[in-house]
Motif scaffolding. Structure first.
Motif, PDB file in Angstrom:
ATOM      1  N   THR A  13      -4.860  19.256  19.147  1.00 13.93           N
ATOM      2  CA  THR A  13      -5.330  20.100  20.249  1.00 13.93           C
ATOM      3  C   THR A  13      -5.999  21.382  19.770  1.00 13.93           C
ATOM      4  N   SER A  14      -5.910  21.692  18.496  1.00 20.44           N
ATOM      5  CA  SER A  14      -6.510  22.918  17.969  1.00 20.44           C
ATOM      6  C   SER A  14      -8.035  22.832  18.016  1.00 20.44           C
ATOM      7  N   PRO A  15      -8.689  23.774  18.693  1.00 21.52           N
ATOM      8  CA  PRO A  15     -10.156  23.750  18.749  1.00 21.52           C
ATOM      9  C   PRO A  15     -10.791  23.882  17.361  1.00 21.52           C
ATOM     10  N   PHE A  16     -10.159  24.669  16.488  1.00 29.30           N
ATOM     11  CA  PHE A  16     -10.694  24.846  15.138  1.00 29.30           C
ATOM     12  C   PHE A  16     -10.676  23.528  14.370  1.00 29.30           C
ATOM     13  N   VAL A  17      -9.554  22.837  14.403  1.00 25.11           N
ATOM     14  CA  VAL A  17      -9.429  21.562  13.681  1.00 25.11           C
ATOM     15  C   VAL A  17     -10.361  20.517  14.278  1.00 25.11           C
ATOM     16  N   LEU A  18     -10.451  20.462  15.590  1.00 28.88           N
ATOM     17  CA  LEU A  18     -11.357  19.514  16.238  1.00 28.88           C
ATOM     18  C   LEU A  18     -12.808  19.801  15.875  1.00 28.88           C
ATOM     19  N   SER A  19     -13.176  21.063  15.843  1.00 22.86           N
ATOM     20  CA  SER A  19     -14.527  21.442  15.454  1.00 22.86           C
ATOM     21  C   SER A  19     -14.795  21.064  14.000  1.00 22.86           C
ATOM     22  N   PHE A  20     -13.823  21.321  13.142  1.00 19.80           N
ATOM     23  CA  PHE A  20     -13.952  20.973  11.728  1.00 19.80           C
ATOM     24  C   PHE A  20     -14.146  19.464  11.562  1.00 19.80           C
ATOM     25  N   LEU A  21     -13.321  18.689  12.239  1.00 26.16           N
ATOM     26  CA  LEU A  21     -13.408  17.237  12.125  1.00 26.16           C
ATOM     27  C   LEU A  21     -14.693  16.684  12.735  1.00 26.16           C
ATOM     28  N   TYR A  22     -15.235  17.370  13.721  1.00 20.42           N
ATOM     29  CA  TYR A  22     -16.478  16.933  14.345  1.00 20.42           C
ATOM     30  C   TYR A  22     -17.636  17.019  13.353  1.00 20.42           C
ATOM     31  N   TYR A  23     -17.672  18.093  12.548  1.00 20.53           N
ATOM     32  CA  TYR A  23     -18.797  18.316  11.644  1.00 20.53           C
ATOM     33  C   TYR A  23     -18.632  17.680  10.268  1.00 20.53           C
ATOM     34  N   VAL A  24     -17.480  17.151   9.941  1.00 21.77           N
ATOM     35  CA  VAL A  24     -17.265  16.554   8.619  1.00 21.77           C
ATOM     36  C   VAL A  24     -18.235  15.405   8.331  1.00 21.77           C
ATOM     37  N   PRO A  25     -18.455  14.456   9.246  1.00 22.38           N
ATOM     38  CA  PRO A  25     -19.396  13.373   8.907  1.00 22.38           C
ATOM     39  C   PRO A  25     -20.800  13.871   8.597  1.00 22.38           C
ATOM     40  N   TYR A  26     -21.269  14.889   9.312  1.00 30.08           N
ATOM     41  CA  TYR A  26     -22.601  15.427   9.056  1.00 30.08           C
ATOM     42  C   TYR A  26     -22.663  16.098   7.687  1.00 30.08           C
ATOM     43  N   ALA A  27     -21.631  16.828   7.333  1.00 28.78           N
ATOM     44  CA  ALA A  27     -21.595  17.505   6.041  1.00 28.78           C
ATOM     45  C   ALA A  27     -21.541  16.501   4.894  1.00 28.78           C
ATOM     46  N   VAL A  28     -20.741  15.463   5.054  1.00 26.13           N
ATOM     47  CA  VAL A  28     -20.632  14.452   4.001  1.00 26.13           C
ATOM     48  C   VAL A  28     -21.946  13.690   3.855  1.00 26.13           C
ATOM     49  N   LEU A  29     -22.555  13.314   4.974  1.00 24.66           N
ATOM     50  CA  LEU A  29     -23.827  12.609   4.925  1.00 24.66           C
ATOM     51  C   LEU A  29     -24.896  13.465   4.250  1.00 24.66           C
ATOM     52  N   THR A  30     -24.932  14.743   4.565  1.00 22.82           N
ATOM     53  CA  THR A  30     -25.893  15.644   3.941  1.00 22.82           C
ATOM     54  C   THR A  30     -25.636  15.767   2.448  1.00 22.82           C
ATOM     55  N   ALA A  31     -24.389  15.917   2.066  1.00 28.86           N
ATOM     56  CA  ALA A  31     -24.052  16.063   0.649  1.00 28.86           C
ATOM     57  C   ALA A  31     -24.389  14.804  -0.145  1.00 28.86           C
ATOM     58  N   MET A  32     -24.345  13.654   0.492  1.00 28.04           N
ATOM     59  CA  MET A  32     -24.683  12.414  -0.205  1.00 28.04           C
ATOM     60  C   MET A  32     -26.186  12.148  -0.201  1.00 28.04           C
ATOM     61  N   THR A  33     -26.884  12.588   0.830  1.00 26.57           N
ATOM     62  CA  THR A  33     -28.294  12.256   0.984  1.00 26.57           C
ATOM     63  C   THR A  33     -29.230  13.193   0.231  1.00 26.57           C
ATOM     64  N   ILE A  34     -28.988  14.485   0.313  1.00 27.37           N
ATOM     65  CA  ILE A  34     -29.919  15.463  -0.266  1.00 27.37           C
ATOM     66  C   ILE A  34     -30.124  15.263  -1.772  1.00 27.37           C
ATOM     67  N   PRO A  35     -29.082  15.105  -2.589  1.00 29.09           N
ATOM     68  CA  PRO A  35     -29.350  14.850  -4.012  1.00 29.09           C
ATOM     69  C   PRO A  35     -30.124  13.553  -4.239  1.00 29.09           C
ATOM     70  N   GLY A  36     -29.845  12.540  -3.424  1.00 26.98           N
ATOM     71  CA  GLY A  36     -30.572  11.282  -3.554  1.00 26.98           C
ATOM     72  C   GLY A  36     -32.054  11.445  -3.259  1.00 26.98           C
ATOM     73  N   ILE A  37     -32.367  12.310  -2.320  1.00 26.48           N
ATOM     74  CA  ILE A  37     -33.769  12.544  -1.979  1.00 26.48           C
ATOM     75  C   ILE A  37     -34.507  13.176  -3.151  1.00 26.48           C
ATOM     76  N   PHE A  38     -33.940  14.212  -3.718  1.00 33.59           N
ATOM     77  CA  PHE A  38     -34.673  14.977  -4.728  1.00 33.59           C
ATOM     78  C   PHE A  38     -34.638  14.365  -6.119  1.00 33.59           C
ATOM     79  N   PHE A  39     -33.772  13.382  -6.355  1.00 35.92           N
ATOM     80  CA  PHE A  39     -33.745  12.725  -7.658  1.00 35.92           C
ATOM     81  C   PHE A  39     -34.247  11.290  -7.595  1.00 35.92           C
ATOM     82  N   SER A  40     -34.792  10.865  -6.454  1.00 41.38           N
ATOM     83  CA  SER A  40     -35.218   9.476  -6.307  1.00 41.38           C
ATOM     84  C   SER A  40     -36.643   9.244  -6.789  1.00 41.38           C
TER      85      SER A  40
END
Length: 108
Positions: free
Chosen positions: A34-61
């Motif tokens: 029920t914590s808004p902070f934890v829910l907000s954190f969990l909401y943005y985790v997939p976007y952060a992980v996807l970005t962290a995996m994609t950006i290095p792949g873009i610039f080193f491909s």
């Protein structure tokens, strides 16, 4: 130890670790979050992980950072205009191809 036994132990260890990583949060958290902070954190985790995996792949491909930046810019522009994933990917590939051709033409 034979190679086959070592391989089997390695696979079992990896399976166990993968299972524990997925199972522990389910076992540890039984009630609704029920914590808004934890829910907000969990909401943005997939976007952060996807970005962290994609950006290095873009610039080193590609062989050049310049062509990678052109492809990234083309994909970003297509994404900002709410195009589908296929169009964004094709735009990135087309941008890299065009930049590679221009760079080869300028070098000769």
């Amino acid at each position: 130890m034979t190679d086959t036994l070592y391989l089997c132990l390695s696979i079992l260890t990896m399976a166990l670790v993968t299972y524990l990583v997925r199972m522990l949060p389910l076992a540890a958290i039984r009630k609704k979050i029920t914590s808004p902070f934890v829910l907000s954190f969990l909401y943005y985790v997939p976007y952060a992980v996807l970005t962290a995996m994609t950006i290095p792949g873009i610039f080193f491909s590609t062989g050049s950072v310049i062509t990678a930046c052109v492809g990234f810019a083309a994909a970003l522009i297509a994404a900002l205009f709410n195009r589908g994933l296929l169009i964004v990917a094709l735009s990135a590939c087309g941008g890299v191809l065009a930049a590679e051709l221009v760079m080869q033409f300028l070098i000769k």
